[in-house]
Write a protein that holds these residues in place. Structure first.
Motif, PDB file in Angstrom:
ATOM      1  N   GLU A 114      -2.151  -9.164 -10.961  1.00  0.00           N
ATOM      2  CA  GLU A 114      -2.207 -10.598 -10.832  1.00  0.00           C
ATOM      3  C   GLU A 114      -3.091 -11.116  -9.754  1.00  0.00           C
ATOM      4  O   GLU A 114      -3.909 -11.933  -9.961  1.00  0.00           O
ATOM      5  CB  GLU A 114      -0.945 -11.305 -10.422  1.00  0.00           C
ATOM      6  N   GLU A 115      -3.319  -9.952  -8.773  1.00  0.00           N
ATOM      7  CA  GLU A 115      -4.455 -10.236  -7.886  1.00  0.00           C
ATOM      8  C   GLU A 115      -5.419  -9.688  -7.848  1.00  0.00           C
ATOM      9  O   GLU A 115      -5.709  -8.400  -8.343  1.00  0.00           O
ATOM     10  CB  GLU A 115      -3.793  -9.816  -6.525  1.00  0.00           C
ATOM     11  N   GLU A 116      -6.755 -10.386  -7.473  1.00  0.00           N
ATOM     12  CA  GLU A 116      -8.181  -9.790  -7.554  1.00  0.00           C
ATOM     13  C   GLU A 116      -8.181  -8.727  -6.310  1.00  0.00           C
ATOM     14  O   GLU A 116      -8.763  -7.719  -6.291  1.00  0.00           O
ATOM     15  CB  GLU A 116      -8.961 -10.778  -7.463  1.00  0.00           C
ATOM     16  N   GLY A 117      -7.926  -9.292  -5.251  1.00  0.00           N
ATOM     17  CA  GLY A 117      -8.062  -8.699  -3.808  1.00  0.00           C
ATOM     18  C   GLY A 117      -9.528  -9.026  -3.286  1.00  0.00           C
ATOM     19  O   GLY A 117     -10.071  -9.703  -3.507  1.00  0.00           O
ATOM     20  N   SER A 118      -9.800  -8.462  -1.981  1.00  0.00           N
ATOM     21  CA  SER A 118     -10.677  -8.882  -1.108  1.00  0.00           C
ATOM     22  C   SER A 118     -12.055  -8.349  -1.674  1.00  0.00           C
ATOM     23  O   SER A 118     -12.064  -7.166  -2.401  1.00  0.00           O
ATOM     24  CB  SER A 118     -10.504  -8.664   0.423  1.00  0.00           C
ATOM     25  N   VAL A 119     -13.316  -8.302  -1.024  1.00  0.00           N
ATOM     26  CA  VAL A 119     -14.641  -7.853  -1.430  1.00  0.00           C
ATOM     27  C   VAL A 119     -14.581  -6.501  -1.001  1.00  0.00           C
ATOM     28  O   VAL A 119     -14.715  -5.593  -1.876  1.00  0.00           O
ATOM     29  CB  VAL A 119     -15.694  -8.662  -0.932  1.00  0.00           C
ATOM     30  N   LEU A 120     -14.165  -6.183   0.190  1.00  0.00           N
ATOM     31  CA  LEU A 120     -14.212  -4.730   0.798  1.00  0.00           C
ATOM     32  C   LEU A 120     -13.013  -3.831   0.696  1.00  0.00           C
ATOM     33  O   LEU A 120     -12.819  -2.992   0.717  1.00  0.00           O
ATOM     34  CB  LEU A 120     -14.846  -4.737   2.166  1.00  0.00           C
ATOM     35  N   GLY A 121     -11.859  -4.774   0.592  1.00  0.00           N
ATOM     36  CA  GLY A 121     -10.556  -4.054   0.396  1.00  0.00           C
ATOM     37  C   GLY A 121      -9.808  -3.518   1.559  1.00  0.00           C
ATOM     38  O   GLY A 121      -9.217  -2.695   1.221  1.00  0.00           O
ATOM     39  N   PHE A 122     -10.226  -4.099   2.622  1.00  0.00           N
ATOM     40  CA  PHE A 122      -9.445  -3.437   4.003  1.00  0.00           C
ATOM     41  C   PHE A 122      -7.970  -3.586   3.764  1.00  0.00           C
ATOM     42  O   PHE A 122      -7.250  -2.607   4.181  1.00  0.00           O
ATOM     43  CB  PHE A 122     -10.110  -3.950   5.205  1.00  0.00           C
ATOM     44  N   GLU A 123      -7.403  -4.793   3.604  1.00  0.00           N
ATOM     45  CA  GLU A 123      -6.057  -5.234   3.553  1.00  0.00           C
ATOM     46  C   GLU A 123      -5.485  -4.453   2.265  1.00  0.00           C
ATOM     47  O   GLU A 123      -4.339  -3.863   2.445  1.00  0.00           O
ATOM     48  CB  GLU A 123      -5.891  -6.492   3.291  1.00  0.00           C
ATOM     49  N   GLU A 124      -6.124  -4.273   0.974  1.00  0.00           N
ATOM     50  CA  GLU A 124      -5.465  -3.453   0.207  1.00  0.00           C
ATOM     51  C   GLU A 124      -5.349  -1.977   0.315  1.00  0.00           C
ATOM     52  O   GLU A 124      -4.209  -1.425   0.025  1.00  0.00           O
ATOM     53  CB  GLU A 124      -6.285  -3.853  -1.232  1.00  0.00           C
ATOM     54  N   ALA A 125      -6.328  -1.325   1.022  1.00  0.00           N
ATOM     55  CA  ALA A 125      -6.188  -0.125   1.339  1.00  0.00           C
ATOM     56  C   ALA A 125      -5.246   0.202   2.425  1.00  0.00           C
ATOM     57  O   ALA A 125      -4.410   1.210   2.173  1.00  0.00           O
ATOM     58  CB  ALA A 125      -7.594   0.337   1.886  1.00  0.00           C
ATOM     59  N   GLN A 126      -4.952  -0.849   3.404  1.00  0.00           N
ATOM     60  CA  GLN A 126      -3.824  -0.606   4.398  1.00  0.00           C
ATOM     61  C   GLN A 126      -2.375  -0.598   3.610  1.00  0.00           C
ATOM     62  O   GLN A 126      -1.684   0.315   3.821  1.00  0.00           O
ATOM     63  CB  GLN A 126      -4.049  -1.456   5.339  1.00  0.00           C
ATOM     64  N   LYS A 127      -2.502  -1.708   2.606  1.00  0.00           N
ATOM     65  CA  LYS A 127      -0.973  -1.658   2.104  1.00  0.00           C
ATOM     66  C   LYS A 127      -0.951  -0.511   1.062  1.00  0.00           C
ATOM     67  O   LYS A 127       0.154  -0.247   0.841  1.00  0.00           O
ATOM     68  CB  LYS A 127      -1.354  -3.200   1.315  1.00  0.00           C
ATOM     69  N   ASN A 128      -1.625  -0.242   0.301  1.00  0.00           N
ATOM     70  CA  ASN A 128      -1.738   0.914  -0.753  1.00  0.00           C
ATOM     71  C   ASN A 128      -1.488   2.211  -0.210  1.00  0.00           C
ATOM     72  O   ASN A 128      -0.986   2.974  -0.630  1.00  0.00           O
ATOM     73  CB  ASN A 128      -3.053   0.969  -1.717  1.00  0.00           C
ATOM     74  N   TRP A 129      -2.200   2.432   1.152  1.00  0.00           N
ATOM     75  CA  TRP A 129      -1.659   3.759   1.840  1.00  0.00           C
ATOM     76  C   TRP A 129      -0.380   3.888   1.905  1.00  0.00           C
ATOM     77  O   TRP A 129       0.077   4.924   1.894  1.00  0.00           O
ATOM     78  CB  TRP A 129      -2.699   3.619   3.015  1.00  0.00           C
ATOM     79  N   VAL A 130       0.187   2.932   2.447  1.00  0.00           N
ATOM     80  CA  VAL A 130       1.697   3.035   2.991  1.00  0.00           C
ATOM     81  C   VAL A 130       2.435   3.096   1.732  1.00  0.00           C
ATOM     82  O   VAL A 130       3.531   3.967   1.781  1.00  0.00           O
ATOM     83  CB  VAL A 130       1.982   1.687   3.677  1.00  0.00           C
ATOM     84  N   GLU A 131       2.345   2.202   0.536  1.00  0.00           N
ATOM     85  CA  GLU A 131       2.827   2.397  -0.746  1.00  0.00           C
ATOM     86  C   GLU A 131       2.493   3.737  -1.296  1.00  0.00           C
ATOM     87  O   GLU A 131       3.708   4.343  -1.867  1.00  0.00           O
ATOM     88  CB  GLU A 131       2.251   1.326  -1.546  1.00  0.00           C
ATOM     89  N   MET A 132       1.661   4.521  -1.133  1.00  0.00           N
ATOM     90  CA  MET A 132       1.265   5.703  -1.588  1.00  0.00           C
ATOM     91  C   MET A 132       2.331   6.745  -0.969  1.00  0.00           C
ATOM     92  O   MET A 132       2.847   7.731  -1.700  1.00  0.00           O
ATOM     93  CB  MET A 132      -0.081   6.046  -1.599  1.00  0.00           C
ATOM     94  N   TRP A 133       2.410   6.712   0.232  1.00  0.00           N
ATOM     95  CA  TRP A 133       3.352   7.657   0.825  1.00  0.00           C
ATOM     96  C   TRP A 133       4.685   7.433   1.020  1.00  0.00           C
ATOM     97  O   TRP A 133       5.357   8.125   1.821  1.00  0.00           O
ATOM     98  CB  TRP A 133       2.464   8.128   2.237  1.00  0.00           C
ATOM     99  N   GLU A 134       5.109   6.350   0.628  1.00  0.00           N
ATOM    100  CA  GLU A 134       6.389   6.095   0.863  1.00  0.00           C
ATOM    101  C   GLU A 134       7.337   6.822   0.013  1.00  0.00           C
ATOM    102  O   GLU A 134       6.841   7.161  -1.336  1.00  0.00           O
ATOM    103  CB  GLU A 134       6.636   4.537   0.762  1.00  0.00           C
ATOM    104  N   GLU A 135       8.638   7.312   0.532  1.00  0.00           N
ATOM    105  CA  GLU A 135       9.449   8.255  -0.306  1.00  0.00           C
ATOM    106  C   GLU A 135      10.336   7.044  -1.114  1.00  0.00           C
ATOM    107  O   GLU A 135      10.419   6.078  -0.928  1.00  0.00           O
ATOM    108  CB  GLU A 135      10.494   8.993   0.553  1.00  0.00           C
ATOM    109  N   GLU A 136      10.793   7.909  -2.452  1.00  0.00           N
ATOM    110  CA  GLU A 136      11.400   7.042  -3.407  1.00  0.00           C
ATOM    111  C   GLU A 136      12.773   7.489  -3.292  1.00  0.00           C
ATOM    112  O   GLU A 136      13.161   8.687  -3.255  1.00  0.00           O
ATOM    113  CB  GLU A 136      10.726   7.478  -4.851  1.00  0.00           C
TER     114      GLU A 136
END
Length: 180
Positions: free
Chosen positions: A158-180
């Motif tokens: 649903e979201e486009e994200g920002s132009v350079l993607g700094f916020e998305e990179a920080q959010k996705n980095w944490v999401e990628m490494w979180e344990e399930e």
């Protein structure tokens, strides 16, 4: 030679001895004939969270066949099905990867051409380490662009994200490494 793991089927075999006086032709090993090679049909993009595999973006059931057995993987999530990346998110990732790989690579090639012109015009005697260093930095940044292009894309369809993607990179980095 049989001690090595990869020595079971050497890629080539030499029918006669290699001597400088009797040149021989190196032939492919009989086990590596083209008829035995198989082509993998199609790879699908999977992983990175998002919508479950059994539902599409709107939350409706997908047109998955009921008789098809779900594909299990022995991954980090204990053998559960991998989740497919929505097409919108996948295309967004590919666009960002192309930009973050292409821009540093184009800059590196352009800098090499500039150094060549400067040296040919005798404007500056460019030391050999300068093109080496710029090539190392720009092509290295290009290699890192693959990872950053993937992380900087918004993984929410649903979201486009920002132009350079700094916020998305920080959010996705944490999401990628979180344990399930």
């Amino acid at each position: 030679m049989k001690i090595l793991i990869c020595a079971g089927h050497p890629p080539t075999h030499i029918p006669r001895s290699l001597s400088p006086w009797k040149p021989t032709r190196i032939q492919p090993h009989p086990a590596l004939r083209r008829e035995t090679w198989k082509v993998v049909a199609k790879a699908e993009a999977k992983g990175f969270g998002g919508a479950p595999a059994a539902a599409n973006i709107q939350g409706q059931k997908s047109s998955k066949r009921a008789d098809a057995a779900p594909r299990k993987t022995a991954g980090r999530n204990g053998g559960e099905d991998d989740e497919k990346i929505p097409k919108v998110v996948f295309e967004r990732m590919i666009g960002r990867i192309l930009f973050y790989v292409g821009a540093p690579m184009a800059a590196g090639i352009a800098l090499l051409q500039v150094f060549n012109v400067v040296k040919e015009q005798r404007l500056w005697e460019v030391p050999k380490w300068v093109p080496f260093l710029t090539t190392f930095v720009t092509f290295g940044a290009s290699a890192l662009g693959i990872a950053y292009g993937t992380l900087s894309a918004s993984w929410d369809p649903e979201e486009e994200g920002s132009v350079l993607g700094f916020e998305e990179a920080q959010k996705n980095w944490v999401e990628m490494w979180e344990e399930e």
